[in-house]
Design an enzyme around this catalytic site. Structure first.
Site, mmCIF file in Angstrom:
data_model
loop_
_atom_site.group_PDB
_atom_site.id
_atom_site.type_symbol
_atom_site.label_atom_id
_atom_site.label_comp_id
_atom_site.label_asym_id
_atom_site.label_seq_id
_atom_site.Cartn_x
_atom_site.Cartn_y
_atom_site.Cartn_z
ATOM 1 N N HIS A 51 0.847 -1.196 0.000
ATOM 2 C CA HIS A 51 0.000 0.000 0.000
ATOM 3 C C HIS A 51 0.882 1.246 0.000
ATOM 4 O O HIS A 51 1.952 1.243 0.622
ATOM 5 C CB HIS A 51 -0.889 0.039 1.244
ATOM 6 C CG HIS A 51 -1.703 -1.200 1.431
ATOM 7 N ND1 HIS A 51 -2.696 -1.576 0.559
ATOM 8 C CD2 HIS A 51 -1.647 -2.167 2.366
ATOM 9 C CE1 HIS A 51 -3.229 -2.711 0.970
ATOM 10 N NE2 HIS A 51 -2.600 -3.095 2.065
ATOM 11 N N GLU B 112 -1.489 -0.887 8.065
ATOM 12 C CA GLU B 112 -2.406 -1.837 8.683
ATOM 13 C C GLU B 112 -1.637 -2.693 9.685
ATOM 14 O O GLU B 112 -0.401 -2.705 9.692
ATOM 15 C CB GLU B 112 -3.054 -2.728 7.622
ATOM 16 C CG GLU B 112 -2.077 -3.624 6.875
ATOM 17 C CD GLU B 112 -2.720 -4.312 5.664
ATOM 18 O OE1 GLU B 112 -3.336 -3.612 4.849
ATOM 19 O OE2 GLU B 112 -2.594 -5.530 5.538
ATOM 20 N N ARG C 41 -1.144 -4.601 -6.334
ATOM 21 C CA ARG C 41 -0.864 -6.037 -6.365
ATOM 22 C C ARG C 41 0.497 -6.258 -7.015
ATOM 23 O O ARG C 41 0.722 -5.843 -8.154
ATOM 24 C CB ARG C 41 -1.987 -6.755 -7.118
ATOM 25 C CG ARG C 41 -2.015 -8.246 -6.853
ATOM 26 C CD ARG C 41 -3.202 -8.925 -7.551
ATOM 27 N NE ARG C 41 -4.470 -8.613 -6.925
ATOM 28 C CZ ARG C 41 -5.487 -8.023 -7.555
ATOM 29 N NH1 ARG C 41 -5.406 -7.697 -8.807
ATOM 30 N NH2 ARG C 41 -6.601 -7.777 -6.906
HETATM 31 ZN ZN ZN Z 1 -2.805 -4.993 2.923
#
Ligand code: ZN
Length: 312
Positions: free
Chosen positions: A97, A115, A192
C-alpha cells in the site's frame, strides 16, 4: 456520550475465502468463500450499521457526519479506521500500500494505508509474506522484472497471538490457513505485486508493477521490528500493541475484570474470544462496538479477549 454503538458486520466473498467466519464466529455468512467480516467500517464498499439503541439503523459514516461529537469532533472527512476479521483459506495476493503522500498525489487525494494484524488462529508452521530480500531499488526492480518471486519475497512463520505491524511500503500477504483481525487506515488503495500466476475465470488479475516499485520500502524493515508475540502479556489490563501515526491498538485478555476511563476520541472494540459483560451489556465473540467520546468509566468482566483501537 454514555452509549455503546454496537455494529452489524458486513461480509465479503473472496476467491481465497472460507467458512470459518460461520463455523468459528457464528456469523450468518453468505457462502463458503467468505473472506472478510468488516466489523467496524465507514468505507463506501461496506458500511457498518448500528444494531440497537438511540442510533439504531444509522450507518457509521452517517453518524460521523451528523454527530461528530460522538467521535471527539476530529477534523477529518472520513472515519479514520477500519476493522476486519479475515478468514484466508487460500493465499491472498502479494501486495503493498502507498503512504499518505504518494496516495494524495497519485490516487485523487486519498489516504494511504498502514495496517496491522493480530493472528487469531493459524495452522502449525503457517507463514505470512512480510517484506522482501532486495538490498537496493535496482535489485528490487530487476527481481520483479525477471519474476524471481521466490528469491524476492520474505516469508515469516507465525503463531496464534502474534501481532504484526504492516507499514505502508511493506510487501505483505496473508497465506492460507489463518484467521486474522486487521486494524487499518480507512483506505482501499492496494497495489498487487504478485498473484502466484493464479487465473480467475481464465484470466490473471491485474498487477500494479510500476506503482509497487515506486512505493516499496528498500531495504524492508526487519522482522524483529514488525512482529511481536502477545501470549505472555499480563491479563486484566490494557496492553498496548502499537502506537503509530495512524492508530493505537491494544489487547485486553480478561479473565476476571478490567476497569478504565475511556478518554480517547472513540474506542473500537472487537471480541475475538469468549464472552462477558461491558457495563451490564452482555458481549460475546464476534461482537464489534464503539465507545464514543466522553464515555467515561468502563467496567469489563468475564472470560474473553478483546482487540481495541483508537487514534492518537
Ligand atoms: Zn494490505
Amino acid at each position: 456520550m454514555r452509549t455503546i454503538l454496537f455494529l452489524n458486520p458486513v461480509f465479503k466473498q473472496m476467491v481465497w475465502g472460507g467458512n470459518q467466519l460461520g463455523d468459528k464466529f457464528g456469523y450468518a455468512i453468505p457462502g463458503d468463500d467468505t473472506g472478510e467480516c468488516w466489523g467496524v467500517s465507514a468505507h463506501p464498499n461496506g458500511k457498518s450499521i448500528v444494531r440497537e439503541g438511540l442510533f439504531k439503523d444509522k450507518t457509521l459514516s452517517q453518524l460521523w457526519r451528523e454527530n461528530p461529537e460522538l467521535f471527539g469532533n476530529i477534523d477529518l472527512q472520513y472515519f479514520p479506521l477500519l476493522t476486519k476479521i479475515i478468514d484466508a483459506k487460500g493465499d491472498c495476493s502479494v501486495q503493498v500500500h502507498p503512504g499518505d503522500e504518494y496516495a494524495r498525489e497519485h490516487e485523487n487525494g486519498s489516504l494511504g494505508k498502514t495496517e496491522c494484524w493480530y493472528i487469531i488462529d493459524c495452522e502449525e508452521d503457517a507463514a505470512i509474506v512480510l517484506g522482501h530480500n532486495a538490498r537496493s531499488k535496482e535489485e528490487l526492480t530487476s527481481m520483479i522484472e525477471q519474476k524471481k518471486w521466490n528469491d524476492l519475497i520474505r516469508e515469516v512463520i507465525v503463531k496464534p497471538g502474534d501481532f504484526i505491524q504492516v507499514d505502508s511500503g511493506m510487501v505483505h500477504a496473508i497465506r492460507g490457513g489463518m484467521m486474522v483481525l486487521e486494524t487499518q487506515q480507512n483506505s482501499d488503495i492496494t497495489y498487487r505485486v504478485y498473484d502466484y500466476g493464479r487465473k480467475i475465470d481464465g484470466k490473471e488479475r491485474e498487477l500494479h508493477i510500476k506503482q509497487s516499485i515506486d512505493v516499496i520500502t528498500v531495504p524492508a524493515p526487519s522482522v524483529e521490528e514488525s512482529v511481536k508475540s502477545t501470549v505472555h502479556m499480563p491479563k486484566n489490563r490494557m496492553n498496548e500493541l502499537i502506537s503509530c501515526h495512524s492508530y493505537v491498538v491494544w489487547k485486553l485478555d480478561i479473565t476476571e475484570k478490567l476497569t478504565f476511563e475511556q478518554s480517547h476520541p472513540f474506542m473500537i472494540m472487537s471480541v475475538i474470544e469468549g464472552e462477558g459483560e461491558i457495563d451490564g451489556h452482555k458481549i460475546k465473540k464476534g461482537d464489534h462496538f464503539i465507545l464514543p467520546d466522553g464515555y467515561g468509566h468502563v467496567d469489563l468482566q468475564g472470560d474473553m479477549v478483546i482487540i481495541a483501537s483508537s487514534v492518537k
